[in-house]
Design an enzyme around this catalytic site. Sequence first.
Site, short mmCIF file in Angstrom:
data_model
loop_
_atom_site.label_atom_id
_atom_site.label_comp_id
_atom_site.label_asym_id
_atom_site.label_seq_id
_atom_site.Cartn_x
_atom_site.Cartn_y
_atom_site.Cartn_z
N ARG A 130 -0.42 2.87 0.39
CA ARG A 130 0.08 3.85 -0.57
C ARG A 130 -0.09 3.37 -2.01
O ARG A 130 -0.40 4.16 -2.91
CB ARG A 130 1.55 4.17 -0.27
CG ARG A 130 1.74 5.02 0.97
CD ARG A 130 3.20 5.26 1.26
NE ARG A 130 3.90 4.01 1.55
CZ ARG A 130 5.22 3.92 1.73
NH1 ARG A 130 5.97 5.00 1.63
NH2 ARG A 130 5.78 2.76 2.01
N ASN B 24 4.78 8.08 3.95
CA ASN B 24 4.55 7.74 5.34
C ASN B 24 5.16 8.80 6.25
O ASN B 24 6.23 9.35 5.95
CB ASN B 24 5.16 6.37 5.68
CG ASN B 24 4.36 5.22 5.09
OD1 ASN B 24 3.19 5.37 4.77
ND2 ASN B 24 5.00 4.07 4.97
#
Length: 230
Positions: free
Chosen positions: A49, A67
């Site tokens: 990320r 997520n």
Amino acid sequence: MAVKIYNLCEMTKTTTVNRNLYDSSKRNELSMKKVTLYISGNVQRVGYRAKVGSVATALGIEGLIQNLPDGRVKIIAQGEQSELDKLIQDINISNSLINVTNIEQEYSTSLDSYEGFNKVVGSGETDERLDNAVDLFKELITVVKDGFSNLGKELGDKIDRVGDKVDQVGDKVDHSRIEITSEIHSMRDDFNTLFDTRISNIEYELAEIKDKIVVLESSTSYNLTDKRKT
């Protein structure tokens, strides 16, 4: 589930980006598009990320990343088509930690309001500082691996060079052996020729001596015969 939203623009302060090039106020709103991406693979708890946030911020893309419980990562990105295409290309990552196996794409014409590109963090997930640490650790692994790879290549090149020199020495030895053998054959031929010549000369000289002896014997015999007559 409690979540926190981190502005990933703050995570990339060390990245020099000319934000004027991506000032959303200067964009043509009609050319803006939104895409929702579902990323499969080894993409959670590996700094993925943070990596995506850096890429999106550099491109001036707005949206969020989070997520999912099923192990995938969800990305909502808004920008011009060329920027979105570049984002999808750059986040298809495969290295020592991250391995993207599939990217699902869902485009939409309805735009949402975002301030920069944000990371949605659930309870128990790492914040941006740990993500940055993971990213740095990943880069360290890559550098070390590349270093060993280069070392192995250099060693292999040196071994090849030594092998080439051995081959060159072998070629020189073979060439010298051929020259020596040829020289020996030449000397033997010269010796045989010289020997044959000497033998021929000796035979010729012996024949001359024999002829002289015969002449001398004949002369002596003639003189003795003349003396008896007298």
